[in-house]
Design a protein around this motif. Sequence first.
Motif, PDB file in Angstrom:
ATOM      1  N   GLU A   1       0.847  -1.137   0.014  1.00  0.00           N
ATOM      2  CA  GLU A   1      -0.145  -0.024   0.098  1.00  0.00           C
ATOM      3  C   GLU A   1       0.694   1.094  -0.009  1.00  0.00           C
ATOM      4  O   GLU A   1       1.878   1.332   0.871  1.00  0.00           O
ATOM      5  N   ILE A   2       0.604   2.121  -1.104  1.00  0.00           N
ATOM      6  CA  ILE A   2       1.626   3.364  -1.075  1.00  0.00           C
ATOM      7  C   ILE A   2       0.507   4.464  -1.101  1.00  0.00           C
ATOM      8  O   ILE A   2      -0.376   4.689  -2.009  1.00  0.00           O
ATOM      9  N   THR A   3       0.788   5.376   0.063  1.00  0.00           N
ATOM     10  CA  THR A   3      -0.026   6.488   0.010  1.00  0.00           C
ATOM     11  C   THR A   3       0.729   7.585  -0.361  1.00  0.00           C
ATOM     12  O   THR A   3       1.829   7.595   0.206  1.00  0.00           O
ATOM     13  N   ILE A   4       0.165   8.474  -1.075  1.00  0.00           N
ATOM     14  CA  ILE A   4       1.129   9.315  -1.854  1.00  0.00           C
ATOM     15  C   ILE A   4       0.338  10.473  -2.389  1.00  0.00           C
ATOM     16  O   ILE A   4      -1.111  10.454  -2.815  1.00  0.00           O
ATOM     17  N   GLU A   5       0.993  11.805  -2.529  1.00  0.00           N
ATOM     18  CA  GLU A   5       0.398  12.913  -3.025  1.00  0.00           C
ATOM     19  C   GLU A   5      -0.176  12.628  -4.375  1.00  0.00           C
ATOM     20  O   GLU A   5       0.384  11.949  -5.246  1.00  0.00           O
TER      21      GLU A   5
ATOM     22  N   SER B   1       0.517   9.721 -11.281  1.00  0.00           N
ATOM     23  CA  SER B   1       0.827   9.004 -12.682  1.00  0.00           C
ATOM     24  C   SER B   1       2.432   8.679 -12.548  1.00  0.00           C
ATOM     25  O   SER B   1       2.825   7.470 -13.493  1.00  0.00           O
ATOM     26  N   ARG B   2       3.270   9.311 -11.965  1.00  0.00           N
ATOM     27  CA  ARG B   2       4.462   9.072 -11.701  1.00  0.00           C
ATOM     28  C   ARG B   2       4.824   7.820 -11.318  1.00  0.00           C
ATOM     29  O   ARG B   2       5.636   6.801 -11.536  1.00  0.00           O
ATOM     30  N   LEU B   3       3.977   7.503 -10.277  1.00  0.00           N
ATOM     31  CA  LEU B   3       4.383   6.346  -9.324  1.00  0.00           C
ATOM     32  C   LEU B   3       3.672   5.240 -10.241  1.00  0.00           C
ATOM     33  O   LEU B   3       4.429   4.098 -10.453  1.00  0.00           O
ATOM     34  N   THR B   4       2.557   5.115 -11.004  1.00  0.00           N
ATOM     35  CA  THR B   4       1.958   4.048 -11.702  1.00  0.00           C
ATOM     36  C   THR B   4       2.878   3.860 -12.880  1.00  0.00           C
ATOM     37  O   THR B   4       3.219   2.667 -13.297  1.00  0.00           O
TER      38      THR B   4
ATOM     39  N   HIS C   1       9.119  12.951  -1.867  1.00  0.00           N
ATOM     40  CA  HIS C   1       7.667  13.286  -1.558  1.00  0.00           C
ATOM     41  C   HIS C   1       7.031  12.809  -0.246  1.00  0.00           C
ATOM     42  O   HIS C   1       7.381  12.055   0.266  1.00  0.00           O
ATOM     43  N   ILE C   2       6.025  13.307   0.128  1.00  0.00           N
ATOM     44  CA  ILE C   2       5.133  13.062   1.144  1.00  0.00           C
ATOM     45  C   ILE C   2       4.593  11.512   0.591  1.00  0.00           C
ATOM     46  O   ILE C   2       4.240  11.272  -0.454  1.00  0.00           O
TER      47      ILE C   2
END
Length: 103
Positions: free
Chosen positions: A10-14, A19-22, A86-87
């Motif tokens: 589980e990745i919680t991000i801004e 889109s950068r994460l995916t 990033h957060i």
Amino acid sequence: MQTHLAKRVEITIEKVMESRLTTALSDAGVTGYTILPVLGGSGRSGEWSRAGQVSRASGMVQVICIIRPDRLDTLLDAAFTVVERHIGVVCVTDCEVLRAERF
């Protein structure tokens, strides 16, 4: 019914980093994930909520992946390239799945 060991990440991000994460996850060979909106929470910076946000660009999302254990390090390396500046919070838990061939 037989179950198979897997990892739930589980990745919680801004939201603006979604889109950068995916893209990083897809480039690392992750073939499936689910994205959920995060309504609010509390952390080092105190409490926050989506209520009253001017746009959907602000706020947080949670990206959930279920993968085979042998693919975990590759996924974490890809995720960390995005999350490190990033957060964000990354959680890994053990889980079991019924159809291992899907992961």
